[in-house]
Write a protein that holds these residues in place. Structure first.
Motif, mmCIF file in Angstrom:
data_model
loop_
_atom_site.group_PDB
_atom_site.id
_atom_site.type_symbol
_atom_site.label_atom_id
_atom_site.label_comp_id
_atom_site.label_asym_id
_atom_site.label_seq_id
_atom_site.Cartn_x
_atom_site.Cartn_y
_atom_site.Cartn_z
ATOM 1 N N ALA A 35 0.825 -1.220 0.000
ATOM 2 C CA ALA A 35 0.000 0.000 0.000
ATOM 3 C C ALA A 35 0.856 1.267 0.000
ATOM 4 O O ALA A 35 0.351 2.354 -0.301
ATOM 5 N N ASP A 39 -2.532 2.577 -4.429
ATOM 6 C CA ASP A 39 -3.816 2.635 -3.723
ATOM 7 C C ASP A 39 -4.902 1.834 -4.439
ATOM 8 O O ASP A 39 -6.039 1.787 -4.012
ATOM 9 N N ASP A 56 -8.871 2.404 -3.112
ATOM 10 C CA ASP A 56 -8.722 3.658 -2.357
ATOM 11 C C ASP A 56 -7.775 3.478 -1.172
ATOM 12 O O ASP A 56 -7.998 4.030 -0.089
ATOM 13 N N GLY A 57 -6.755 2.691 -1.370
ATOM 14 C CA GLY A 57 -5.736 2.508 -0.338
ATOM 15 C C GLY A 57 -6.089 1.501 0.739
ATOM 16 O O GLY A 57 -5.286 1.249 1.641
ATOM 17 N N ARG A 83 -0.521 3.782 -8.133
ATOM 18 C CA ARG A 83 -1.090 4.989 -7.552
ATOM 19 C C ARG A 83 -2.009 5.541 -8.635
ATOM 20 O O ARG A 83 -1.546 6.078 -9.628
#
Ligand SMILES: [Zn+2]
Length: 240
Positions: A35, A39, A56-57, A83
Motif C-alpha cells: 500500500a 492505492d 482507495d488505499g 497509484r
C-alpha cells in the motif's frame, strides 16, 4: 482525456505470476509495503487464501465466506498495484464482459502498455472465483485452482479493479485483462470470471513503467524456476 502514460508513473508488482504457477504462495510482502506504493490493485492472500483487492488505499481479501480488511502486517505472495490517478473517465451502460473488453480495447491507443482499470457500477450479474488456502507442500497453480470456489450473484453494486497488460508480460504479469471485484457492502468479491454491467463509471490510467520486487522468502530463494511452463496454467487460472 488522454490514455497516454504520464512520465514517471509505473505499475508496481510484487513477485510474478510464474512464481505462483510454480506454487510459491508463501506471503512475502507486508500489505503495508504494497500500500506504500499504490492505492489500487489486485493480488492474492498468503497460501493462496483469497483474492486481494486494493481500493482507495484499503486492502481486502475476498474469500468464499466473505470479505475481510487486510491488516498492515498481513503478508501477500503476489500483488500488482498503482497509484491511480485516472486520465480517462466515461459512463458505461449495458455491457457483457466481452463487450466491456471490446470497449476498453477500442479506447486504448495500444495493447503494448499497462492500463489500470476501475469500474464503479451496478451489475445485473457477477461471477467470481476465490482461491482457497493451500496446504504445504504447495501444489502448482494448475492443481490449486481445482479447489477454487466459484460464486455467482445477481444484482450487485460495487467496484471492479485491475489491469490490462501487454501480452509479452504473460508469466511476469497477466496478459490482457485481470480484474477483481468487491461489492459496496464489502461482503462479496473475488477474481472476476464473468459479469453483466447495467451502468457505471469506467476510469483508466495508462502506465509505461513497470517495477518488479522479488520475494526474499526461503521458498522463493530455493525454488527451481528454470522450467516453469506457465502459459496454459495462467490462462486457466488468471484469465477469466
Ligand atoms: Zn486474480
Amino acid at each position: 482525456m488522454s490514455l497516454l502514460p504520464r512520465d514517471g508513473t509505473a505499475v508496481h508488482q510484487f513477485s510474478f505470476v510464474d512464481a505462483l504457477v510454480a506454487g510459491l504462495y508463501d506471503g512475502a510482502f507486508a500489505a503495508s509495503d504494497v500500500a506504500a506504493v499504490g492505492d489500487l490493485g489486485v493480488g492474492c492472500g498468503d497460501s493462496l487464501d483469497g483474492e486481494f483487492v486494493l481500493l482507495d488505499g484499503v486492502g481486502y481479501l475476498c474469500r468464499a465466506n466473505g470479505v475481510q480488511r487486510v491488516d498492515p502486517t498481513d503478508l501477500l505472495p503476489f500483488a500488482e498495484v498503482v497509484r491511480f490517478r485516472p486520465t480517462f473517465t466515461a459512463p458505461v451502460t449495458a455491457l457483457s464482459e466481452k463487450q466491456f473488453e471490446a470497449l476498453v480495447e477500442s479506447l486504448v491507443p495500444t495493447n503494448n502498455l499497462f492500463y489500470a482499470i476501475r469500474v464503479d457500477g451496478d451489475f445485473d450479474g457477477m461471477t467470481v472465483r476465490e482461491a482457497t488456502r493451500q496446504q504445504r507442500p504447495f501444489p502448482g497453480l494448475a492443481e490449486a485452482v481445482k479447489s477454487q470456489h466459484e460464486s455467482a450473484v445477481g444484482a450487485t453494486s460495487g467496484t471492479m479493479v485491475g489491469f490490462k497488460g501487454p501480452d509479452v508480460f504473460q508469466g511476469l504479469s497477466v496478459a490482457d485483462f485481470h480484474l477483481h471485484y468487491v461489492d459496496e457492502a464489502r461482503q462479496f468479491g473475488g477474481h472476476v470470471m464473468d459479469f453483466a454491467l447495467r451502468s457505471g463509471t469506467l476510469t483508466i490510467e495508462a502506465y509505461a513503467g513497470f517495477s518488479l520486487r522479488l520475494p526474499q522468502v526461503s521458498s522463493y530463494l530455493e525454488a527451481e524456476l528454470d522450467d516453469v511452463d506457465a502459459d496454459e496454467a495462467i490462462r486457466q487460472a488468471e484469465s477469466s
